[in-house]
Design a protein around this motif. Sequence first.
Motif, PDB file in Angstrom:
ATOM      1  N   MET A  13       0.701  -1.185  -0.019  1.00 10.44           N
ATOM      2  CA  MET A  13      -0.066  -0.068   0.058  1.00 10.44           C
ATOM      3  C   MET A  13       0.661   1.132   0.075  1.00 10.44           C
ATOM      4  O   MET A  13       2.238   1.032   0.217  1.00 10.44           O
ATOM      5  N   HIS A  14       0.129   2.391  -0.309  1.00  6.68           N
ATOM      6  CA  HIS A  14       1.028   3.815  -0.260  1.00  6.68           C
ATOM      7  C   HIS A  14       0.718   4.008   1.231  1.00  6.68           C
ATOM      8  O   HIS A  14      -0.377   4.040   2.034  1.00  6.68           O
ATOM      9  N   ALA A  15       1.703   4.508   1.815  1.00  3.61           N
ATOM     10  CA  ALA A  15       1.639   4.897   3.206  1.00  3.61           C
ATOM     11  C   ALA A  15       2.565   6.340   3.320  1.00  3.61           C
ATOM     12  O   ALA A  15       3.672   6.335   2.638  1.00  3.61           O
ATOM     13  N   ALA A  16       1.847   7.299   4.297  1.00  6.97           N
ATOM     14  CA  ALA A  16       2.667   8.565   4.134  1.00  6.97           C
ATOM     15  C   ALA A  16       3.570   8.454   5.605  1.00  6.97           C
ATOM     16  O   ALA A  16       3.092   7.996   6.788  1.00  6.97           O
TER      17      ALA A  16
ATOM     18  N   LEU B 242      11.150   6.084  14.024  1.00  2.00           N
ATOM     19  CA  LEU B 242      11.131   6.455  12.766  1.00  2.00           C
ATOM     20  C   LEU B 242      11.797   5.060  11.877  1.00  2.00           C
ATOM     21  O   LEU B 242      12.546   4.476  12.263  1.00  2.00           O
ATOM     22  N   PRO B 243      11.077   5.077  10.392  1.00  2.00           N
ATOM     23  CA  PRO B 243      10.061   5.702   9.952  1.00  2.00           C
ATOM     24  C   PRO B 243       8.933   5.369  10.540  1.00  2.00           C
ATOM     25  O   PRO B 243       8.627   4.442  11.064  1.00  2.00           O
ATOM     26  N   ALA B 244       8.158   6.540  10.758  1.00  3.43           N
ATOM     27  CA  ALA B 244       6.389   6.350  11.191  1.00  3.43           C
ATOM     28  C   ALA B 244       5.337   6.588  10.257  1.00  3.43           C
ATOM     29  O   ALA B 244       5.690   7.567   9.759  1.00  3.43           O
ATOM     30  N   ASN B 245       4.447   5.915  10.412  1.00  2.00           N
ATOM     31  CA  ASN B 245       3.285   6.175   9.680  1.00  2.00           C
ATOM     32  C   ASN B 245       2.241   6.586  10.591  1.00  2.00           C
ATOM     33  O   ASN B 245       1.357   5.951  11.034  1.00  2.00           O
ATOM     34  N   PRO B 246       1.769   7.876  10.653  1.00  2.00           N
ATOM     35  CA  PRO B 246       0.910   8.385  11.685  1.00  2.00           C
ATOM     36  C   PRO B 246      -0.657   8.307  11.028  1.00  2.00           C
ATOM     37  O   PRO B 246      -0.749   7.763  10.347  1.00  2.00           O
TER      38      PRO B 246
ATOM     39  N   ARG C 294       2.028   1.462  15.999  1.00  2.00           N
ATOM     40  CA  ARG C 294       2.169   0.810  14.964  1.00  2.00           C
ATOM     41  C   ARG C 294       1.654   1.610  13.869  1.00  2.00           C
ATOM     42  O   ARG C 294       0.905   2.872  14.169  1.00  2.00           O
ATOM     43  N   GLY C 295       1.435   1.041  12.783  1.00  2.00           N
ATOM     44  CA  GLY C 295       1.039   2.006  11.663  1.00  2.00           C
ATOM     45  C   GLY C 295      -0.344   2.565  11.731  1.00  2.00           C
ATOM     46  O   GLY C 295      -1.165   1.919  12.335  1.00  2.00           O
ATOM     47  N   GLY C 296      -0.385   3.525  11.275  1.00  2.00           N
ATOM     48  CA  GLY C 296      -1.648   4.486  11.310  1.00  2.00           C
ATOM     49  C   GLY C 296      -2.489   4.584  10.145  1.00  2.00           C
ATOM     50  O   GLY C 296      -2.226   3.837   9.315  1.00  2.00           O
ATOM     51  N   GLY C 297      -3.080   6.043   9.930  1.00  2.00           N
ATOM     52  CA  GLY C 297      -4.116   5.953   8.936  1.00  2.00           C
ATOM     53  C   GLY C 297      -3.705   6.696   7.768  1.00  2.00           C
ATOM     54  O   GLY C 297      -4.614   6.778   6.897  1.00  2.00           O
ATOM     55  N   TRP C 298      -2.599   7.046   7.697  1.00  2.00           N
ATOM     56  CA  TRP C 298      -2.242   8.271   6.416  1.00  2.00           C
ATOM     57  C   TRP C 298      -1.544   7.058   5.632  1.00  2.00           C
ATOM     58  O   TRP C 298      -0.614   6.798   4.999  1.00  2.00           O
ATOM     59  N   ALA C 299      -2.537   6.125   5.107  1.00  2.00           N
ATOM     60  CA  ALA C 299      -2.279   4.673   4.449  1.00  2.00           C
ATOM     61  C   ALA C 299      -3.513   4.056   3.535  1.00  2.00           C
ATOM     62  O   ALA C 299      -4.573   4.738   4.097  1.00  2.00           O
ATOM     63  N   GLN C 300      -3.231   3.420   2.860  1.00  2.00           N
ATOM     64  CA  GLN C 300      -4.405   2.873   2.142  1.00  2.00           C
ATOM     65  C   GLN C 300      -5.207   1.532   3.104  1.00  2.00           C
ATOM     66  O   GLN C 300      -6.338   1.589   2.824  1.00  2.00           O
ATOM     67  N   TYR C 301      -4.372   1.222   3.998  1.00  2.00           N
ATOM     68  CA  TYR C 301      -4.753   0.114   5.028  1.00  2.00           C
ATOM     69  C   TYR C 301      -4.395   0.594   6.291  1.00  2.00           C
ATOM     70  O   TYR C 301      -3.265   0.636   6.349  1.00  2.00           O
ATOM     71  N   ILE C 302      -5.177   0.291   7.308  1.00  2.00           N
ATOM     72  CA  ILE C 302      -4.583   0.261   8.665  1.00  2.00           C
ATOM     73  C   ILE C 302      -5.281  -0.838   9.571  1.00  2.00           C
ATOM     74  O   ILE C 302      -6.132  -1.604   9.350  1.00  2.00           O
ATOM     75  N   THR C 303      -4.348  -1.527  10.404  1.00  2.00           N
ATOM     76  CA  THR C 303      -4.517  -2.604  11.058  1.00  2.00           C
ATOM     77  C   THR C 303      -5.025  -2.397  12.618  1.00  2.00           C
ATOM     78  O   THR C 303      -4.735  -1.204  12.867  1.00  2.00           O
ATOM     79  N   VAL C 304      -6.021  -3.083  13.027  1.00  2.00           N
ATOM     80  CA  VAL C 304      -6.769  -2.730  14.365  1.00  2.00           C
ATOM     81  C   VAL C 304      -6.472  -3.778  15.145  1.00  2.00           C
ATOM     82  O   VAL C 304      -6.783  -5.102  14.744  1.00  2.00           O
ATOM     83  N   THR C 305      -6.330  -3.444  16.596  1.00  2.00           N
ATOM     84  CA  THR C 305      -6.192  -4.642  17.390  1.00  2.00           C
ATOM     85  C   THR C 305      -7.589  -4.712  18.006  1.00  2.00           C
ATOM     86  O   THR C 305      -8.526  -3.902  18.053  1.00  2.00           O
ATOM     87  N   ALA C 306      -7.983  -6.123  18.595  1.00  2.00           N
ATOM     88  CA  ALA C 306      -9.167  -6.259  19.437  1.00  2.00           C
ATOM     89  C   ALA C 306     -10.123  -5.496  18.570  1.00  2.00           C
ATOM     90  O   ALA C 306     -11.110  -4.856  18.965  1.00  2.00           O
TER      91      ALA C 306
ATOM     92  N   GLU D   7      -8.769  19.188   7.833  1.00  2.00           N
ATOM     93  CA  GLU D   7      -8.324  18.736   6.589  1.00  2.00           C
ATOM     94  C   GLU D   7      -7.998  17.117   6.619  1.00  2.00           C
ATOM     95  O   GLU D   7      -7.417  16.726   7.474  1.00  2.00           O
ATOM     96  N   VAL D   8      -8.593  16.496   5.715  1.00  2.00           N
ATOM     97  CA  VAL D   8      -8.964  15.205   5.654  1.00  2.00           C
ATOM     98  C   VAL D   8      -8.449  14.454   4.297  1.00  2.00           C
ATOM     99  O   VAL D   8      -8.645  14.980   3.286  1.00  2.00           O
ATOM    100  N   ILE D   9      -7.521  13.381   4.481  1.00  2.00           N
ATOM    101  CA  ILE D   9      -7.042  12.520   3.202  1.00  2.00           C
ATOM    102  C   ILE D   9      -8.165  12.027   2.665  1.00  2.00           C
ATOM    103  O   ILE D   9      -8.673  11.104   3.327  1.00  2.00           O
ATOM    104  N   THR D  10      -8.398  12.352   1.522  1.00  2.00           N
ATOM    105  CA  THR D  10      -9.476  11.171   0.683  1.00  2.00           C
ATOM    106  C   THR D  10      -9.101  10.599  -0.439  1.00  2.00           C
ATOM    107  O   THR D  10      -9.624   9.939  -1.221  1.00  2.00           O
ATOM    108  N   ARG D  11      -7.633  10.915  -0.896  1.00  2.00           N
ATOM    109  CA  ARG D  11      -7.040  10.526  -2.075  1.00  2.00           C
ATOM    110  C   ARG D  11      -6.086   9.669  -1.749  1.00  2.00           C
ATOM    111  O   ARG D  11      -4.872  10.191  -1.340  1.00  2.00           O
ATOM    112  N   PHE D  12      -5.880   8.373  -1.973  1.00  2.00           N
ATOM    113  CA  PHE D  12      -4.575   7.456  -1.314  1.00  2.00           C
ATOM    114  C   PHE D  12      -3.931   6.677  -2.570  1.00  2.00           C
ATOM    115  O   PHE D  12      -2.852   6.455  -2.213  1.00  2.00           O
ATOM    116  N   ALA D  13      -4.244   6.942  -3.885  1.00  2.00           N
ATOM    117  CA  ALA D  13      -3.449   6.196  -4.937  1.00  2.00           C
ATOM    118  C   ALA D  13      -2.082   6.887  -5.019  1.00  2.00           C
ATOM    119  O   ALA D  13      -2.039   8.085  -4.745  1.00  2.00           O
TER     120      ALA D  13
END
Length: 371
Positions: A18-21, A75-79, A135-147, A365-371
């Motif tokens: 995926m793309h991740a910032a 770092l590197p971190a994906n916020p 762990r990896g966050g939401g500035w990405a095309q996918y995010i993992t979630v616990t529980a 300000e919200v990211i809505t384009r991830f490609a």
Amino acid sequence: MISTEIERKVTDTKVRTMHAAQITAFRSPIQVDEVPVAAPRADGAVVRVEASGVCRSDWHFWNQDLEWIGLNLKLPANPGHEVGGVVEEVGRDVRTIKVGDRVTIPFHEADGTCPECRAGFQNLCDHSIAPGIQRGGGWAQYITVTAADLNCIPLPEGVDSLSAAALGCRYMTAYRAVTDRGRVQPGQWLAVQGCGGVGLSAVQIAAASNALVVAVDVDDRKLAKARDEGAAATINALGLTPVQVGEAVKDATGGGAHVSLDALGRGFTFHQSIHSLRKRGRHVQVGNHLAGGRGQVAIPVDLLTMMEWEIVGSLGNPHPKYAELLQLVAHQKLRPARLVTREIALNEVTDTLERMTRFDTIGFEVITRFA
Ligand SMILES: [Zn+2]
Ligand SMILES: [Zn+2]
């Protein structure tokens, strides 16, 4: 059908990237990289992100402000921790959350088993996991979630992903700060110190519950937005001392605010806030401080005694409180998406962060384009 579904998921997991910032150096431009999508834990899920907010907390992490309270960013971190999306994959132990569910995720993922969780305060979980930090966050095309059964919060009809991202952190935080911690009542005055994302959210939420709001900021554009969201009065604090701001609030409210909320987190906004209070008033601390001050502010304890003020903190929003919040949004009593002033692409986050440094963003300000 079931075995085909499992095979597809396993195959996808093997090849999926995926793309991740990512933050690769503090205060430096954010880099968009191609990275693997993490597999979910047995109790977890993978969510395809459709909307993801850029929060002042992210800005604090980017500035390395919160290490002194133990929030170390490796770092590197994906916020990113304000997410609306669709469940793409679930671990084998997940019971109630299903692939295809539309969800939001609290920025304070909880384990569901510690004493705070069992008491209903998952926002204070002893083993809280912060997406985008541990762990990896939401500035990405996918995010993992616990529980996932606990931390994936299904969205009702009428709450879209943009609204979910808009309420993901600052709005739900303001909801708890106003309703639960501030206990603002209809007809009471709420002073909001700082009209950034949390502040404007607090204005909208309090006005919707028939409280009277006086909004304080140094930027007339933000005060205009506060009036649009229902503020009954506004004060431009530019050049005023905290005591003078307090006097202006007392003039505007006929004696002082019943509740005042520090939505920014500086010594001066804290002092503005307490000096805005009437007797028996309640200060609610929401904003985080900068690293240099280590969260220390002087409290005039004699006034605290004489005025019988209360000072309380507020963090996030417990999971059970989402049901009422989401119903209010679904039925348009609350409108977090109104506070989204700009939708951006994943590779435009640096621009947003730099404008946040100059306090030059309004609302979310919200990211809505991830490609
Ligand atoms: Zn817990
Ligand atoms: Zn946030």
